[in-house]
Design a protein around this motif. Structure first.
Motif, short mmCIF file in Angstrom:
data_model
loop_
_atom_site.label_atom_id
_atom_site.label_comp_id
_atom_site.label_asym_id
_atom_site.label_seq_id
_atom_site.Cartn_x
_atom_site.Cartn_y
_atom_site.Cartn_z
N MET A 128 0.94 -1.16 0.01
CA MET A 128 0.05 0.04 -0.15
C MET A 128 0.88 1.39 0.07
N LYS A 129 0.59 2.07 -0.96
CA LYS A 129 1.33 3.25 -1.06
C LYS A 129 0.61 4.48 -0.31
N ARG A 189 6.38 5.17 10.49
CA ARG A 189 7.09 4.09 11.11
C ARG A 189 6.42 2.47 10.99
N TYR A 190 5.21 2.32 10.65
CA TYR A 190 4.70 1.12 10.17
C TYR A 190 5.26 0.85 8.90
N ALA A 191 5.93 1.44 8.04
CA ALA A 191 6.34 1.06 6.82
C ALA A 191 7.66 0.29 7.22
N GLU A 192 8.23 0.80 8.18
CA GLU A 192 9.74 0.15 8.70
C GLU A 192 9.38 -1.07 9.34
N MET A 213 3.45 -1.60 3.33
CA MET A 213 3.30 -0.13 3.35
C MET A 213 4.52 0.57 3.02
N LYS A 214 4.50 1.65 2.01
CA LYS A 214 5.35 2.54 1.57
C LYS A 214 5.07 3.86 1.52
N VAL A 266 -4.21 8.06 2.51
CA VAL A 266 -3.58 9.33 3.02
C VAL A 266 -3.72 9.29 4.58
N VAL A 267 -2.57 9.28 5.25
CA VAL A 267 -2.53 9.56 6.73
C VAL A 267 -2.81 11.12 6.85
N ILE A 268 -3.76 11.41 7.87
CA ILE A 268 -4.02 12.88 7.84
C ILE A 268 -3.64 12.92 9.53
N ALA A 269 -2.51 13.63 9.91
CA ALA A 269 -2.01 13.82 11.15
C ALA A 269 -1.67 15.14 11.39
#
Length: 117
Positions: free
Chosen positions: A1-2, A17-20, A26-27, A70-73
């Motif tokens: 997931m991008k 950090r979940y991508a790591e 996740m990227k 999209v992550v909205i933070a």
């Protein structure tokens, strides 16, 4: 997931950090934040292409869709506008809590989510 991260402060970096932690699932492919230092931290950590780095979320969401989600933070009072636009563009949205500071904005976001599935 991008994923495009809008708001790269503490919460945005935590989600990124979940991508790591889960490589291959996740990227992080884009970041939007007015703070240069925070943008650069995500850019370097996730090797984000220059064309996907924005100092304003409006620039990121003015482009054709280039991520799955999209992550909205952003700060809580700045959730509404990027969320409404991201939903309209067909992004899946992870919206940091609280959803919005007013009941009307929460209801609008819910309706927008249903409208664009």
């Amino acid at each position: 997931m991008k994923v495009l991260v809008i708001g790269s402060g503490g919460r945005g970096r935590t989600y990124a950090r979940y991508a790591e932690r889960f490589p291959g699932s996740m990227k992080v492919v884009g970041v939007a934040d007015p703070n240069t230092y925070r943008r650069q931290m995500l850019e370097k950590a996730h090797n984000i292409p220059k064309e996907n780095i924005f100092d304003d979320f409006r620039e990121a969401l003015a482009r054709p869709k280039f991520a799955d989600a999209v992550v909205i933070a952003t700060p809580d009072n700045l959730h509404y506008e990027p969320c409404m636009k991201a939903l309209e563009l067909g992004y899946d949205v992870l919206l940091e809590k609280p959803v919005a500071p007013t009941e009307k904005e929460c209801v609008d976001i819910m309706k927008q989510a249903h409208k664009y599935n």
